[in-house]
Design an enzyme around this catalytic site. Structure first.
Site, short mmCIF file in Angstrom:
data_model
loop_
_atom_site.label_atom_id
_atom_site.label_comp_id
_atom_site.label_asym_id
_atom_site.label_seq_id
_atom_site.Cartn_x
_atom_site.Cartn_y
_atom_site.Cartn_z
N ASN A 1 76.23 41.35 15.88
CA ASN A 1 77.26 42.39 15.87
C ASN A 1 77.27 43.24 17.14
O ASN A 1 78.29 43.80 17.51
CB ASN A 1 76.98 43.27 14.63
CG ASN A 1 77.59 44.63 14.73
OD1 ASN A 1 78.79 44.80 14.53
ND2 ASN A 1 76.76 45.63 15.04
N LYS B 1 85.03 39.18 24.32
CA LYS B 1 85.30 38.82 22.92
C LYS B 1 85.95 37.42 22.84
O LYS B 1 85.74 36.69 21.88
CB LYS B 1 86.19 39.89 22.26
CG LYS B 1 85.50 41.26 22.15
CD LYS B 1 84.45 41.31 21.07
CE LYS B 1 83.06 41.56 21.51
NZ LYS B 1 82.07 41.58 20.43
N ASP C 1 66.77 44.18 22.98
CA ASP C 1 67.73 44.67 23.97
C ASP C 1 68.45 43.47 24.57
O ASP C 1 67.87 42.67 25.30
CB ASP C 1 67.00 45.46 25.07
CG ASP C 1 67.99 46.01 26.10
OD1 ASP C 1 69.20 45.73 25.98
OD2 ASP C 1 67.55 46.72 27.02
N TYR D 1 85.97 43.80 28.33
CA TYR D 1 85.60 43.73 26.91
C TYR D 1 86.42 42.63 26.21
O TYR D 1 85.87 41.83 25.45
CB TYR D 1 85.81 45.11 26.26
CG TYR D 1 85.64 45.10 24.77
CD1 TYR D 1 84.38 44.98 24.19
CD2 TYR D 1 86.75 45.21 23.92
CE1 TYR D 1 84.22 44.96 22.80
CE2 TYR D 1 86.60 45.20 22.54
CZ TYR D 1 85.33 45.08 21.99
OH TYR D 1 85.18 45.05 20.62
N1 LIG Z 1 85.10 49.40 16.22
C1 LIG Z 1 86.15 48.61 16.43
O1 LIG Z 1 87.31 49.06 16.38
C2 LIG Z 1 85.95 47.15 16.68
C3 LIG Z 1 87.09 46.32 16.71
C4 LIG Z 1 86.92 44.96 16.94
C5 LIG Z 1 85.64 44.46 17.13
N2 LIG Z 1 84.55 45.28 17.11
C6 LIG Z 1 83.23 44.69 17.30
O2 LIG Z 1 82.37 45.14 16.28
C7 LIG Z 1 81.00 45.09 16.74
C8 LIG Z 1 80.30 46.39 16.40
O3 LIG Z 1 80.88 47.41 17.15
P1 LIG Z 1 81.00 48.92 16.63
O4 LIG Z 1 82.43 49.24 16.62
O5 LIG Z 1 80.19 49.15 15.43
O6 LIG Z 1 80.37 49.67 17.91
P2 LIG Z 1 79.14 50.68 18.03
O7 LIG Z 1 79.24 51.74 17.00
O8 LIG Z 1 79.14 51.08 19.46
O9 LIG Z 1 77.89 49.76 17.72
C9 LIG Z 1 77.49 48.79 18.65
C10 LIG Z 1 76.06 48.40 18.37
O10 LIG Z 1 75.64 47.49 19.40
C11 LIG Z 1 74.40 47.94 19.89
N3 LIG Z 1 74.12 47.51 21.25
C12 LIG Z 1 74.82 47.77 22.37
N4 LIG Z 1 74.18 47.27 23.44
C13 LIG Z 1 73.05 46.68 22.98
C14 LIG Z 1 71.97 46.00 23.58
N5 LIG Z 1 71.89 45.84 24.92
N6 LIG Z 1 70.99 45.52 22.81
C15 LIG Z 1 71.03 45.68 21.47
N7 LIG Z 1 72.00 46.33 20.83
C16 LIG Z 1 73.00 46.83 21.58
C17 LIG Z 1 74.49 49.45 19.81
O11 LIG Z 1 73.22 50.03 19.95
P3 LIG Z 1 73.04 51.46 20.70
O12 LIG Z 1 73.48 52.49 19.73
O13 LIG Z 1 71.61 51.49 21.02
O14 LIG Z 1 73.92 51.41 21.92
C18 LIG Z 1 75.10 49.59 18.43
O15 LIG Z 1 74.13 49.43 17.45
C19 LIG Z 1 81.08 44.78 18.23
O16 LIG Z 1 80.82 43.40 18.43
C20 LIG Z 1 82.53 45.08 18.59
O17 LIG Z 1 82.97 44.31 19.69
C21 LIG Z 1 84.68 46.61 16.88
#
Ligand SMILES: NC(=O)c1ccc[n+]([C@@H]2O[C@H](COP(=O)([O-])OP(=O)(O)OC[C@H]3O[C@@H](n4cnc5c(N)ncnc54)[C@H](OP(=O)(O)O)[C@@H]3O)[C@@H](O)[C@H]2O)c1
Length: 342
Positions: free
Chosen positions: A121, A211, A93, A207
């Site tokens: 990630n 980043k 966590d 956010y």
């Molecule tokens: N999706 C986009 O459009 C986008 C664009 C640019 C960058 N990103 C980046 O891509 C990465 C992945 O994001 P995603 O889009 O796949 O989002 P997501 O579906 O919300 O996945 C985020 C992951 O982070 C985990 N997480 C959050 N808080 C946590 C904590 N305290 N300890 C451990 N794990 C934690 C979540 O676990 P839980 O399910 O338990 O919350 C989930 O597994 C992020 O760094 C995000 O900033 C995403």
């Protein structure tokens, strides 16, 4: 390099990324950790790694229910879809420094002494102010401080492993922070966690700021790794993708994000290829400390590469290390024994 513009963003979103077959490498005997791999881009990246015969694939997640499902229960689980039998779920966590420390202590005992790939990630995107038990604003701790703590504590093992890779997942939204206003305060990170400072408008860009901190940290770490290090660190933008990241959005913001994703969003699987590329492709010469977009090295924002950005990056590095040394005494040893101070 062309600075960020909406037209460039559209063209990037519609560009074709390398196929999973093109990205594939043999991971036999190699250990991979992905943080936040129970859903979203982390889960799909884990599925790609699982199809490469990894020696060990550790999903570091905070939610046992969905993490266990990602490993073995759900109908789309990694074991079933890839045949990989070396996937494990380990609790982590990022809102708790002691959880990060406990994860690393366990890895030191049970990790087998090698770490080939660490993909950091996990992140949250929320406009709500919340303080963690460690006293930091939750987005800053999750997305930056704990991510940095895990990277530093695992550096000794990465350093012992030939051609190891540390990939931190950032975003193109770091371009939206033209200037970090909190840098006007003597302590940037303290200001970012100050409840009185964190108004609705400040939190609306939190956010993006987090980043930006990912990009600064990656560059700061790369600058301090000695010549001849076995570790390559990079920072990647997956682009706008379907995932659960905007789960906390509501009202107009939720509708506009959903519309943007409908028009331009990459599927979660396609977006996850950028993580796999950042962790496997290229070499140290071309990737060290670099920002990757659509599976290519690109220039960071003008602010990041400006002289002012460099000063802010150095201040953030010092402040981050001071906080993390207090959180876990092992950080001091890592900084003194494995990083350059000149
Ligand atoms: N999706 C986009 O459009 C986008 C664009 C640019 C960058 N990103 C980046 O891509 C990465 C992945 O994001 P995603 O889009 O796949 O989002 P997501 O579906 O919300 O996945 C985020 C992951 O982070 C985990 N997480 C959050 N808080 C946590 C904590 N305290 N300890 C451990 N794990 C934690 C979540 O676990 P839980 O399910 O338990 O919350 C989930 O597994 C992020 O760094 C995000 O900033 C995403």
């Amino acid at each position: 390099m062309a600075p960020f513009s909406f037209l460039k963003f559209i063209s990037d979103q519609w560009s074709t990324l390398p196929s999973p077959e093109e990205l594939k490498k043999d991971l036999t005997g190699k250990t991979v950790i992905i943080v936040g791999a129970n859903v979203g881009l982390g889960l799909e990246a884990a599925r790609h790694f699982a199809s490469m015969n990894p020696g060990r694939l550790i999903l570091a997640c905070r939610t046992p229910k969905t993490a266990e499902a990602a490993v073995e229960v759900s109908s789309v689980d990694i074991t079933k879809t890839t045949g990989c039998k070396t996937v494990e779920f380990w609790p982590l966590d990022l809102q708790s420094f002691s959880s990060v420390s406990a994860f690393v202590t366990r890895f030191e005992k049970e990790g087998g002494g090698r770490l080939d790939i660490l993909v950091e990630n996990a992140a949250i995107a929320t406009g709500d102010y919340k303080k963690t038990g460690d006293g930091h604003e939750a987005t800053i701790q999750t997305n930056h401080l704990s991510t940095a703590l895990l990277a530093l504590l695992l550096l000794p093992t990465l350093n012992k492993t030939p051609n190891s890779r540390l990939t931190i997942v950032a975003s193109e939204v770091h371009y939206f922070v033209a200037r970090l206003t909190e840098a006007d305060s003597p302590k940037i990170l303290e200001k970012l966690s100050d409840k009185d400072h964190c108004t609705t408008s400040v939190m609306s860009v939190r956010y993006n700021v987090s980043k930006l901190l990912n990009v600064f940290f990656t560059r700061g770490l790369a600058e301090r790794l000695p010549l001849g290090t076995s570790v390559t660190v990079d920072v990647v933008n997956p682009g706008l993708c379907h995932s659960e990241l905007t789960r906390n959005a509501s009202g107009f913001q939720a509708y506009s994000l959903a519309f943007m994703k409908f028009l331009l969003g990459r599927s979660t699987e396609v977006g996850s290829r950028t993580l796999v590329h950042a962790a496997l492709a290229g070499d140290q010469l071309t990737m060290q400390g670099k920002y990757l977009n659509k599976c290519q090295v690109e220039e960071e924002s003008d602010y990041v590469i400006s002289p002012e950005g460099q000063k802010v990056q150095d201040r953030l590095w010092e402040e981050t290390i001071a906080i993390l040394e207090a959180a876990d005494p092992r950080v001091k040893d890592v900084v003194h024994s494995l990083l350059r101070s000149d």
